[in-house]
Scaffold this motif. Structure first.
Motif, PDB file in Angstrom:
ATOM      1  N   PRO A  26       0.776  -1.229   0.000  1.00  0.00           N
ATOM      2  CA  PRO A  26       0.000   0.000   0.000  1.00  0.00           C
ATOM      3  C   PRO A  26       0.817   1.294   0.000  1.00  0.00           C
ATOM      4  N   ASN A  27       2.138   1.201  -0.188  1.00  0.00           N
ATOM      5  CA  ASN A  27       2.931   2.436  -0.110  1.00  0.00           C
ATOM      6  C   ASN A  27       2.852   3.267  -1.382  1.00  0.00           C
ATOM      7  N   VAL A  28       2.431   2.635  -2.457  1.00  0.00           N
ATOM      8  CA  VAL A  28       2.135   3.394  -3.674  1.00  0.00           C
ATOM      9  C   VAL A  28       0.644   3.195  -3.963  1.00  0.00           C
ATOM     10  N   VAL A  83       9.055   1.923  -6.717  1.00  0.00           N
ATOM     11  CA  VAL A  83       9.025   0.624  -6.040  1.00  0.00           C
ATOM     12  C   VAL A  83      10.274  -0.177  -6.396  1.00  0.00           C
ATOM     13  N   VAL A  84      10.885  -0.753  -5.360  1.00  0.00           N
ATOM     14  CA  VAL A  84      11.930  -1.762  -5.577  1.00  0.00           C
ATOM     15  C   VAL A  84      11.326  -3.079  -5.088  1.00  0.00           C
ATOM     16  N   ALA A  85      11.468  -4.145  -5.860  1.00  0.00           N
ATOM     17  CA  ALA A  85      10.889  -5.446  -5.479  1.00  0.00           C
ATOM     18  C   ALA A  85      11.462  -5.856  -4.119  1.00  0.00           C
ATOM     19  N   TRP A  88      14.926  -7.151  -3.355  1.00  0.00           N
ATOM     20  CA  TRP A  88      16.053  -6.345  -3.850  1.00  0.00           C
ATOM     21  C   TRP A  88      16.244  -5.052  -3.065  1.00  0.00           C
ATOM     22  N   ARG A  89      15.519  -4.895  -1.979  1.00  0.00           N
ATOM     23  CA  ARG A  89      15.621  -3.629  -1.227  1.00  0.00           C
ATOM     24  C   ARG A  89      16.909  -3.570  -0.398  1.00  0.00           C
ATOM     25  N   ARG A  90      17.282  -2.371   0.011  1.00  0.00           N
ATOM     26  CA  ARG A  90      18.482  -2.097   0.829  1.00  0.00           C
ATOM     27  C   ARG A  90      19.776  -2.473   0.114  1.00  0.00           C
ATOM     28  N   LYS A  91      19.760  -2.366  -1.211  1.00  0.00           N
ATOM     29  CA  LYS A  91      20.979  -2.631  -1.969  1.00  0.00           C
ATOM     30  C   LYS A  91      21.360  -1.409  -2.812  1.00  0.00           C
ATOM     31  N   GLY A  92      20.762  -0.267  -2.503  1.00  0.00           N
ATOM     32  CA  GLY A  92      21.112   0.951  -3.224  1.00  0.00           C
ATOM     33  C   GLY A  92      20.350   1.157  -4.527  1.00  0.00           C
ATOM     34  N   GLY A  94      16.988   1.699  -5.051  1.00  0.00           N
ATOM     35  CA  GLY A  94      16.049   2.831  -4.957  1.00  0.00           C
ATOM     36  C   GLY A  94      16.788   4.153  -5.148  1.00  0.00           C
ATOM     37  N   THR A  95      17.935   4.268  -4.519  1.00  0.00           N
ATOM     38  CA  THR A  95      18.740   5.495  -4.631  1.00  0.00           C
ATOM     39  C   THR A  95      19.128   5.736  -6.093  1.00  0.00           C
ATOM     40  N   ARG A  96      19.589   4.678  -6.770  1.00  0.00           N
ATOM     41  CA  ARG A  96      19.993   4.829  -8.176  1.00  0.00           C
ATOM     42  C   ARG A  96      18.806   5.226  -9.049  1.00  0.00           C
ATOM     43  N   ALA A 116      10.116  16.422  -6.592  1.00  0.00           N
ATOM     44  CA  ALA A 116       9.133  16.122  -5.541  1.00  0.00           C
ATOM     45  C   ALA A 116       8.851  14.626  -5.482  1.00  0.00           C
ATOM     46  N   MET A 117       8.584  14.156  -4.260  1.00  0.00           N
ATOM     47  CA  MET A 117       8.174  12.756  -4.078  1.00  0.00           C
ATOM     48  C   MET A 117       7.019  12.724  -3.082  1.00  0.00           C
ATOM     49  N   GLY A 118       6.032  11.891  -3.361  1.00  0.00           N
ATOM     50  CA  GLY A 118       4.926  11.693  -2.421  1.00  0.00           C
ATOM     51  C   GLY A 118       5.239  10.465  -1.583  1.00  0.00           C
ATOM     52  N   PRO A 124       6.908   4.210   7.064  1.00  0.00           N
ATOM     53  CA  PRO A 124       7.714   5.212   7.753  1.00  0.00           C
ATOM     54  C   PRO A 124       9.169   5.219   7.260  1.00  0.00           C
ATOM     55  N   PHE A 125       9.650   4.098   6.671  1.00  0.00           N
ATOM     56  CA  PHE A 125      11.045   4.049   6.229  1.00  0.00           C
ATOM     57  C   PHE A 125      11.274   4.883   4.972  1.00  0.00           C
ATOM     58  N   ALA A 126      10.187   5.178   4.265  1.00  0.00           N
ATOM     59  CA  ALA A 126      10.362   5.971   3.043  1.00  0.00           C
ATOM     60  C   ALA A 126      10.778   7.405   3.396  1.00  0.00           C
ATOM     61  N   ILE A 127      10.484   7.841   4.617  1.00  0.00           N
ATOM     62  CA  ILE A 127      10.858   9.215   4.991  1.00  0.00           C
ATOM     63  C   ILE A 127      12.384   9.347   5.121  1.00  0.00           C
ATOM     64  N   PRO A 128      13.043   8.484   5.941  1.00  0.00           N
ATOM     65  CA  PRO A 128      14.514   8.557   5.938  1.00  0.00           C
ATOM     66  C   PRO A 128      15.118   8.289   4.559  1.00  0.00           C
ATOM     67  N   PHE A 129      14.438   7.471   3.768  1.00  0.00           N
ATOM     68  CA  PHE A 129      14.944   7.194   2.409  1.00  0.00           C
ATOM     69  C   PHE A 129      14.983   8.496   1.591  1.00  0.00           C
ATOM     70  N   THR A 130      13.895   9.276   1.625  1.00  0.00           N
ATOM     71  CA  THR A 130      13.881  10.516   0.824  1.00  0.00           C
ATOM     72  C   THR A 130      14.857  11.542   1.424  1.00  0.00           C
ATOM     73  N   GLU A 131      14.958  11.556   2.760  1.00  0.00           N
ATOM     74  CA  GLU A 131      15.869  12.520   3.402  1.00  0.00           C
ATOM     75  C   GLU A 131      17.323  12.207   3.056  1.00  0.00           C
ATOM     76  N   HIS A 132      17.626  10.922   2.998  1.00  0.00           N
ATOM     77  CA  HIS A 132      18.975  10.474   2.631  1.00  0.00           C
ATOM     78  C   HIS A 132      19.324  10.967   1.218  1.00  0.00           C
ATOM     79  N   LEU A 133      18.278  11.196   0.394  1.00  0.00           N
ATOM     80  CA  LEU A 133      18.503  11.682  -0.970  1.00  0.00           C
ATOM     81  C   LEU A 133      18.438  13.209  -1.068  1.00  0.00           C
TER      82      LEU A 133
HETATM   83  C1  COA Z   1      11.386   2.959  -0.454  1.00  0.00           C
HETATM   84  C2  COA Z   1      12.142   2.014  -1.401  1.00  0.00           C
HETATM   85  C3  COA Z   1      11.895   2.479  -2.851  1.00  0.00           C
HETATM   86  C4  COA Z   1      13.641   2.100  -1.101  1.00  0.00           C
HETATM   87  O1  COA Z   1      14.360   1.349  -2.063  1.00  0.00           O
HETATM   88  P1  COA Z   1      15.751   0.622  -1.698  1.00  0.00           P
HETATM   89  O2  COA Z   1      16.347   0.144  -2.954  1.00  0.00           O
HETATM   90  O3  COA Z   1      15.521  -0.375  -0.616  1.00  0.00           O
HETATM   91  O4  COA Z   1      16.569   1.874  -1.103  1.00  0.00           O
HETATM   92  P2  COA Z   1      18.163   2.015  -0.922  1.00  0.00           P
HETATM   93  O5  COA Z   1      18.784   0.671  -0.764  1.00  0.00           O
HETATM   94  O6  COA Z   1      18.673   2.871  -2.035  1.00  0.00           O
HETATM   95  O7  COA Z   1      18.187   2.818   0.463  1.00  0.00           O
HETATM   96  C5  COA Z   1      18.889   4.016   0.649  1.00  0.00           C
HETATM   97  C6  COA Z   1      18.824   4.459   2.106  1.00  0.00           C
HETATM   98  O8  COA Z   1      17.467   4.765   2.483  1.00  0.00           O
HETATM   99  C7  COA Z   1      17.246   4.363   3.860  1.00  0.00           C
HETATM  100  N1  COA Z   1      16.296   3.234   3.878  1.00  0.00           N
HETATM  101  C8  COA Z   1      15.763   2.576   2.808  1.00  0.00           C
HETATM  102  N2  COA Z   1      14.926   1.608   3.224  1.00  0.00           N
HETATM  103  C9  COA Z   1      14.944   1.638   4.574  1.00  0.00           C
HETATM  104  C10 COA Z   1      14.314   0.862   5.592  1.00  0.00           C
HETATM  105  N3  COA Z   1      13.472  -0.136   5.281  1.00  0.00           N
HETATM  106  N4  COA Z   1      14.571   1.172   6.871  1.00  0.00           N
HETATM  107  C11 COA Z   1      15.385   2.176   7.208  1.00  0.00           C
HETATM  108  N5  COA Z   1      16.042   2.951   6.289  1.00  0.00           N
HETATM  109  C12 COA Z   1      15.821   2.689   4.997  1.00  0.00           C
HETATM  110  C13 COA Z   1      18.615   3.902   4.361  1.00  0.00           C
HETATM  111  O9  COA Z   1      19.274   5.057   4.856  1.00  0.00           O
HETATM  112  C14 COA Z   1      19.258   3.404   3.091  1.00  0.00           C
HETATM  113  O10 COA Z   1      20.685   3.426   3.162  1.00  0.00           O
HETATM  114  P3  COA Z   1      21.465   2.163   3.825  1.00  0.00           P
HETATM  115  O11 COA Z   1      20.873   0.895   3.249  1.00  0.00           O
HETATM  116  O12 COA Z   1      22.890   2.377   3.407  1.00  0.00           O
HETATM  117  O13 COA Z   1      21.230   2.268   5.296  1.00  0.00           O
HETATM  118  C15 COA Z   1      11.690   0.538  -1.192  1.00  0.00           C
HETATM  119  O14 COA Z   1      11.772   0.229   0.181  1.00  0.00           O
HETATM  120  C16 COA Z   1      10.285   0.273  -1.675  1.00  0.00           C
HETATM  121  O15 COA Z   1      10.056  -0.037  -2.845  1.00  0.00           O
HETATM  122  N6  COA Z   1       9.282   0.372  -0.758  1.00  0.00           N
HETATM  123  C17 COA Z   1       7.885   0.132  -1.098  1.00  0.00           C
HETATM  124  C18 COA Z   1       7.353   1.204  -2.002  1.00  0.00           C
HETATM  125  C19 COA Z   1       7.484   2.604  -1.407  1.00  0.00           C
HETATM  126  O16 COA Z   1       7.486   2.809  -0.220  1.00  0.00           O
HETATM  127  N7  COA Z   1       7.568   3.596  -2.298  1.00  0.00           N
HETATM  128  C20 COA Z   1       7.589   5.003  -1.917  1.00  0.00           C
HETATM  129  C21 COA Z   1       8.990   5.499  -2.030  1.00  0.00           C
HETATM  130  S1  COA Z   1       9.094   7.251  -1.714  1.00  0.00           S
END
Ligand code: COA
Length: 287
Positions: A26-28, A83-85, A88-92, A94-96, A116-118, A124-133
Protein backbone atom coordinates in the motif's frame (compact mmCIF):
# COMPACT_ATOMS: atom_id res chain seq x y z
CA UNK A 1 26.05 -2.41 -4.03
CA UNK A 2 24.17 -4.46 -6.69
CA UNK A 3 24.92 -3.34 -10.23
CA UNK A 4 21.50 -2.60 -11.62
CA UNK A 5 20.95 -0.94 -14.98
CA UNK A 6 18.51 1.97 -14.93
CA UNK A 7 16.79 2.61 -18.27
CA UNK A 8 13.41 3.49 -19.84
CA UNK A 9 10.98 0.56 -20.06
CA UNK A 10 10.46 -1.09 -23.43
CA UNK A 11 6.91 -1.27 -24.80
CA UNK A 12 6.88 -5.06 -24.21
CA UNK A 13 7.55 -4.62 -20.49
CA UNK A 14 4.13 -3.28 -19.52
CA UNK A 15 2.99 -6.32 -17.51
CA UNK A 16 6.36 -7.00 -15.86
CA UNK A 17 6.52 -3.31 -14.88
CA UNK A 18 3.08 -3.65 -13.30
CA UNK A 19 4.07 -6.83 -11.41
CA UNK A 20 6.93 -4.99 -9.67
CA UNK A 21 4.76 -1.91 -9.16
CA UNK A 22 2.15 -3.99 -7.32
CA UNK A 23 4.71 -5.17 -4.75
CA UNK A 24 4.84 -1.56 -3.50
CA UNK A 25 1.15 -1.39 -2.48
CA UNK A 26 0.00 0.00 0.00
CA UNK A 27 2.93 2.44 -0.11
CA UNK A 28 2.13 3.39 -3.67
CA UNK A 29 -1.35 3.86 -5.21
CA UNK A 30 -3.34 0.65 -5.53
CA UNK A 31 -4.09 0.63 -9.24
CA UNK A 32 -5.94 -2.06 -11.17
CA UNK A 33 -4.12 -3.34 -14.23
CA UNK A 34 -6.67 -1.44 -16.36
CA UNK A 35 -5.99 1.82 -14.52
CA UNK A 36 -2.25 1.28 -14.84
CA UNK A 37 -2.65 0.40 -18.50
CA UNK A 38 -4.51 3.65 -19.22
CA UNK A 39 -1.70 5.61 -17.50
CA UNK A 40 0.97 3.71 -19.47
CA UNK A 41 -0.83 4.30 -22.80
CA UNK A 42 -1.40 8.00 -22.10
CA UNK A 43 2.28 8.45 -21.16
CA UNK A 44 3.34 6.58 -24.29
CA UNK A 45 1.35 9.02 -26.45
CA UNK A 46 2.76 12.06 -24.61
CA UNK A 47 6.32 10.72 -24.90
CA UNK A 48 6.73 10.57 -21.10
CA UNK A 49 6.97 6.79 -20.97
CA UNK A 50 10.31 6.60 -22.72
CA UNK A 51 11.59 10.00 -21.60
CA UNK A 52 10.66 9.80 -17.91
CA UNK A 53 9.53 6.37 -16.68
CA UNK A 54 12.37 4.14 -15.52
CA UNK A 55 13.06 0.50 -14.70
CA UNK A 56 16.01 -1.01 -12.83
CA UNK A 57 17.12 -4.36 -14.21
CA UNK A 58 19.54 -7.00 -13.01
CA UNK A 59 20.16 -9.41 -15.87
CA UNK A 60 16.77 -9.93 -17.54
CA UNK A 61 14.78 -9.20 -14.41
CA UNK A 62 13.01 -5.92 -13.61
CA UNK A 63 13.79 -5.25 -9.94
CA UNK A 64 12.56 -1.67 -9.58
CA UNK A 65 10.26 0.84 -11.30
CA UNK A 66 9.56 4.57 -11.22
CA UNK A 67 6.71 6.57 -12.76
CA UNK A 68 7.90 10.12 -13.18
CA UNK A 69 6.13 13.21 -14.44
CA UNK A 70 6.60 16.93 -14.85
CA UNK A 71 4.15 19.26 -13.11
CA UNK A 72 4.65 22.24 -15.40
CA UNK A 73 2.54 24.72 -13.50
CA UNK A 74 4.71 24.30 -10.41
CA UNK A 75 8.05 23.76 -12.10
CA UNK A 76 8.39 20.40 -10.35
CA UNK A 77 9.75 17.11 -11.57
CA UNK A 78 7.87 14.46 -9.63
CA UNK A 79 9.02 10.94 -8.84
CA UNK A 80 5.43 9.93 -8.45
CA UNK A 81 5.57 6.19 -7.89
CA UNK A 82 8.70 4.30 -6.89
CA UNK A 83 9.02 0.62 -6.04
CA UNK A 84 11.93 -1.76 -5.58
CA UNK A 85 10.89 -5.45 -5.48
CA UNK A 86 11.02 -6.65 -1.83
CA UNK A 87 13.94 -9.08 -2.23
CA UNK A 88 16.05 -6.35 -3.85
CA UNK A 89 15.62 -3.63 -1.23
CA UNK A 90 18.48 -2.10 0.83
CA UNK A 91 20.98 -2.63 -1.97
CA UNK A 92 21.11 0.95 -3.22
CA UNK A 93 18.72 0.35 -6.14
CA UNK A 94 16.05 2.83 -4.96
CA UNK A 95 18.74 5.50 -4.63
CA UNK A 96 19.99 4.83 -8.18
CA UNK A 97 16.46 4.97 -9.63
CA UNK A 98 15.83 8.33 -7.94
CA UNK A 99 19.14 9.77 -9.17
CA UNK A 100 18.51 8.61 -12.74
CA UNK A 101 14.90 9.84 -12.57
CA UNK A 102 16.08 13.29 -11.49
CA UNK A 103 18.47 13.34 -14.43
CA UNK A 104 15.70 12.34 -16.86
CA UNK A 105 13.27 14.93 -15.46
CA UNK A 106 15.83 17.71 -15.69
CA UNK A 107 16.82 16.72 -19.20
CA UNK A 108 13.17 16.96 -20.28
CA UNK A 109 12.66 20.37 -18.66
CA UNK A 110 15.61 22.49 -17.58
CA UNK A 111 13.35 25.09 -16.01
CA UNK A 112 12.43 22.80 -13.14
CA UNK A 113 12.94 24.39 -9.74
CA UNK A 114 12.21 21.33 -7.55
CA UNK A 115 12.05 17.57 -7.50
CA UNK A 116 9.13 16.12 -5.54
CA UNK A 117 8.17 12.76 -4.08
CA UNK A 118 4.93 11.69 -2.42
CA UNK A 119 5.43 9.46 0.61
CA UNK A 120 2.51 7.51 2.05
CA UNK A 121 2.10 7.17 5.79
CA UNK A 122 2.10 3.35 5.54
CA UNK A 123 5.84 3.28 5.06
CA UNK A 124 7.71 5.21 7.75
CA UNK A 125 11.05 4.05 6.23
CA UNK A 126 10.36 5.97 3.04
CA UNK A 127 10.86 9.22 4.99
CA UNK A 128 14.51 8.56 5.94
CA UNK A 129 14.94 7.19 2.41
CA UNK A 130 13.88 10.52 0.82
CA UNK A 131 15.87 12.52 3.40
CA UNK A 132 18.97 10.47 2.63
CA UNK A 133 18.50 11.68 -0.97
CA UNK A 134 18.42 15.35 0.08
CA UNK A 135 14.62 15.81 0.11
CA UNK A 136 12.75 17.51 2.97
CA UNK A 137 9.15 16.89 4.03
CA UNK A 138 7.19 20.07 3.26
CA UNK A 139 3.50 19.29 3.48
CA UNK A 140 0.90 16.73 4.30
CA UNK A 141 -2.18 15.84 2.26
CA UNK A 142 -5.15 13.82 3.52
CA UNK A 143 -7.65 11.88 1.48
CA UNK A 144 -11.10 12.21 3.04
CA UNK A 145 -13.99 9.97 1.97
CA UNK A 146 -17.61 10.54 2.90
CA UNK A 147 -21.12 9.49 2.03
CA UNK A 148 -23.09 12.32 0.44
CA UNK A 149 -26.15 10.45 -0.80
CA UNK A 150 -29.40 12.03 0.47
CA UNK A 151 -27.49 14.87 2.15
CA UNK A 152 -27.80 18.58 1.49
CA UNK A 153 -24.97 20.89 2.46
CA UNK A 154 -25.57 24.51 3.45
CA UNK A 155 -25.13 26.61 0.37
CA UNK A 156 -25.26 30.33 -0.26
CA UNK A 157 -23.31 30.42 -3.53
CA UNK A 158 -24.50 30.28 -7.12
CA UNK A 159 -23.15 27.34 -9.12
CA UNK A 160 -22.60 27.66 -12.86
CA UNK A 161 -20.83 25.88 -15.67
CA UNK A 162 -17.52 27.74 -16.22
CA UNK A 163 -16.59 29.25 -19.59
CA UNK A 164 -13.12 29.64 -21.10
CA UNK A 165 -13.27 33.40 -20.33
CA UNK A 166 -13.33 32.53 -16.64
CA UNK A 167 -9.91 30.82 -16.69
CA UNK A 168 -7.78 33.87 -15.73
CA UNK A 169 -9.91 34.34 -12.60
CA UNK A 170 -9.94 30.61 -11.76
CA UNK A 171 -6.13 30.72 -11.87
CA UNK A 172 -6.09 33.19 -8.99
CA UNK A 173 -7.95 30.90 -6.61
CA UNK A 174 -6.13 28.79 -4.01
CA UNK A 175 -5.92 25.13 -5.04
CA UNK A 176 -6.71 22.38 -2.55
CA UNK A 177 -3.60 20.33 -3.12
CA UNK A 178 -0.06 21.07 -4.17
CA UNK A 179 -0.48 19.75 -7.69
CA UNK A 180 -3.47 22.10 -8.04
CA UNK A 181 -4.77 23.97 -10.97
CA UNK A 182 -2.78 27.13 -11.60
CA UNK A 183 -2.01 26.25 -15.17
CA UNK A 184 -4.04 27.80 -18.01
CA UNK A 185 -3.77 24.80 -20.31
CA UNK A 186 -4.71 22.32 -17.60
CA UNK A 187 -7.79 24.32 -16.63
CA UNK A 188 -8.78 24.66 -20.28
CA UNK A 189 -8.35 20.90 -20.71
CA UNK A 190 -10.56 20.32 -17.64
CA UNK A 191 -13.26 22.71 -18.86
CA UNK A 192 -13.36 21.06 -22.27
CA UNK A 193 -13.71 17.68 -20.55
CA UNK A 194 -16.83 18.84 -18.65
CA UNK A 195 -17.72 18.04 -15.02
CA UNK A 196 -16.51 21.46 -13.85
CA UNK A 197 -18.38 23.97 -11.69
CA UNK A 198 -17.88 27.64 -10.97
CA UNK A 199 -19.08 29.16 -7.70
CA UNK A 200 -20.00 32.82 -7.49
CA UNK A 201 -21.11 35.13 -4.71
CA UNK A 202 -24.80 35.91 -5.56
CA UNK A 203 -24.77 39.60 -4.58
CA UNK A 204 -21.54 40.63 -6.35
CA UNK A 205 -21.26 37.85 -8.96
CA UNK A 206 -17.61 37.53 -7.89
CA UNK A 207 -15.95 34.19 -8.67
CA UNK A 208 -15.09 32.50 -5.38
CA UNK A 209 -14.61 28.87 -6.27
CA UNK A 210 -14.03 26.21 -8.88
CA UNK A 211 -14.51 22.46 -8.64
CA UNK A 212 -13.69 19.61 -10.96
CA UNK A 213 -15.23 16.15 -10.67
CA UNK A 214 -13.54 12.97 -11.78
CA UNK A 215 -14.94 9.48 -11.95
CA UNK A 216 -12.20 6.96 -11.36
CA UNK A 217 -12.90 3.39 -12.53
CA UNK A 218 -10.96 2.21 -9.49
CA UNK A 219 -13.47 3.90 -7.14
CA UNK A 220 -16.98 3.06 -8.37
CA UNK A 221 -19.85 4.98 -6.67
CA UNK A 222 -17.50 7.88 -5.90
CA UNK A 223 -16.80 11.34 -7.23
CA UNK A 224 -13.24 12.60 -6.76
CA UNK A 225 -13.43 16.36 -6.22
CA UNK A 226 -10.61 18.84 -6.65
CA UNK A 227 -11.38 22.43 -5.84
CA UNK A 228 -9.92 25.92 -5.65
CA UNK A 229 -11.29 28.80 -3.66
CA UNK A 230 -10.96 32.45 -2.77
CA UNK A 231 -9.69 33.09 0.77
CA UNK A 232 -12.59 32.96 3.22
CA UNK A 233 -14.86 30.90 0.94
CA UNK A 234 -13.31 27.43 1.31
CA UNK A 235 -16.07 25.83 3.29
CA UNK A 236 -18.85 27.37 1.18
CA UNK A 237 -17.17 26.22 -2.05
CA UNK A 238 -16.75 22.67 -0.74
CA UNK A 239 -20.41 22.57 0.32
CA UNK A 240 -21.57 23.89 -3.04
CA UNK A 241 -19.47 21.22 -4.78
CA UNK A 242 -20.78 18.43 -2.53
CA UNK A 243 -24.35 19.41 -3.41
CA UNK A 244 -23.59 18.72 -7.09
CA UNK A 245 -22.37 15.17 -6.45
CA UNK A 246 -24.67 12.49 -7.86
CA UNK A 247 -22.72 9.42 -6.68
CA UNK A 248 -23.03 7.81 -3.25
CA UNK A 249 -19.63 8.95 -2.01
CA UNK A 250 -17.23 11.86 -2.43
CA UNK A 251 -13.44 11.81 -2.18
CA UNK A 252 -11.35 14.94 -1.56
CA UNK A 253 -7.56 15.29 -1.19
CA UNK A 254 -7.01 18.21 1.17
CA UNK A 255 -3.77 19.76 2.39
CA UNK A 256 -3.60 20.02 6.18
CA UNK A 257 -3.15 23.80 5.93
CA UNK A 258 -6.84 24.05 4.99
CA UNK A 259 -7.91 23.56 8.60
CA UNK A 260 -11.40 25.05 8.29
CA UNK A 261 -12.27 22.72 5.43
CA UNK A 262 -10.90 19.66 7.24
CA UNK A 263 -12.76 20.55 10.43
CA UNK A 264 -15.96 20.93 8.43
CA UNK A 265 -15.58 17.65 6.51
CA UNK A 266 -14.85 15.67 9.68
CA UNK A 267 -17.94 17.20 11.29
CA UNK A 268 -19.92 16.02 8.25
CA UNK A 269 -18.75 12.44 8.86
CA UNK A 270 -15.92 12.26 6.33
CA UNK A 271 -13.08 9.92 7.26
CA UNK A 272 -9.38 9.95 6.44
CA UNK A 273 -8.49 7.00 4.23
CA UNK A 274 -4.99 7.95 3.07
CA UNK A 275 -2.19 10.29 4.09
CA UNK A 276 0.68 11.45 1.97
CA UNK A 277 3.73 13.57 2.80
CA UNK A 278 5.19 15.73 0.09
CA UNK A 279 8.99 15.69 0.08
CA UNK A 280 10.79 18.23 -2.10
CA UNK A 281 14.29 19.37 -2.90
CA UNK A 282 15.63 22.22 -4.97
CA UNK A 283 16.98 21.35 -8.37
CA UNK A 284 19.75 23.94 -8.27
CA UNK A 285 23.09 22.33 -7.57
CA UNK A 286 21.67 18.81 -7.46
CA UNK A 287 22.03 17.64 -11.06
C1 COA B 1 11.39 2.96 -0.45
C2 COA B 1 12.14 2.01 -1.40
C3 COA B 1 11.89 2.48 -2.85
C4 COA B 1 13.64 2.10 -1.10
O1 COA B 1 14.36 1.35 -2.06
P1 COA B 1 15.75 0.62 -1.70
O2 COA B 1 16.35 0.14 -2.95
O3 COA B 1 15.52 -0.37 -0.62
O4 COA B 1 16.57 1.87 -1.10
P2 COA B 1 18.16 2.02 -0.92
O5 COA B 1 18.78 0.67 -0.76
O6 COA B 1 18.67 2.87 -2.04
O7 COA B 1 18.19 2.82 0.46
C5 COA B 1 18.89 4.02 0.65
C6 COA B 1 18.82 4.46 2.11
O8 COA B 1 17.47 4.76 2.48
C7 COA B 1 17.25 4.36 3.86
N1 COA B 1 16.30 3.23 3.88
C8 COA B 1 15.76 2.58 2.81
N2 COA B 1 14.93 1.61 3.22
C9 COA B 1 14.94 1.64 4.57
C10 COA B 1 14.31 0.86 5.59
N3 COA B 1 13.47 -0.14 5.28
N4 COA B 1 14.57 1.17 6.87
C11 COA B 1 15.39 2.18 7.21
N5 COA B 1 16.04 2.95 6.29
C12 COA B 1 15.82 2.69 5.00
C13 COA B 1 18.61 3.90 4.36
O9 COA B 1 19.27 5.06 4.86
C14 COA B 1 19.26 3.40 3.09
O10 COA B 1 20.69 3.43 3.16
P3 COA B 1 21.46 2.16 3.82
O11 COA B 1 20.87 0.90 3.25
O12 COA B 1 22.89 2.38 3.41
O13 COA B 1 21.23 2.27 5.30
C15 COA B 1 11.69 0.54 -1.19
O14 COA B 1 11.77 0.23 0.18
C16 COA B 1 10.28 0.27 -1.68
O15 COA B 1 10.06 -0.04 -2.84
N6 COA B 1 9.28 0.37 -0.76
C17 COA B 1 7.89 0.13 -1.10
C18 COA B 1 7.35 1.20 -2.00
C19 COA B 1 7.48 2.60 -1.41
O16 COA B 1 7.49 2.81 -0.22
N7 COA B 1 7.57 3.60 -2.30
C20 COA B 1 7.59 5.00 -1.92
C21 COA B 1 8.99 5.50 -2.03
S1 COA B 1 9.09 7.25 -1.71
Amino acid sequence: MTEAIIRPPTLEEKSSFYQVYETGVPNVDALTYDGFSRWWNRSKVLGDLLALWRVATVGDEIVGVAINMILDSFGWGAIWELVVAPEWRRKGIGTRIVQESERALFERNQNLTHFAMGVKLHNPFAIPFTEHLGYGIQSLVLRLDGTVENKTFSNNLDVKIPRLDDIPLIMHLTPDTYWGLRDYRKIEFSLRGGNCYLMTEPASNMIVGFARFEYDHDYPDSTVISFSYRQGYGRAVVDAALNEVTTKKAILWVEVKHEIILDHLYAEGFERTETEFLARKRVKGTV
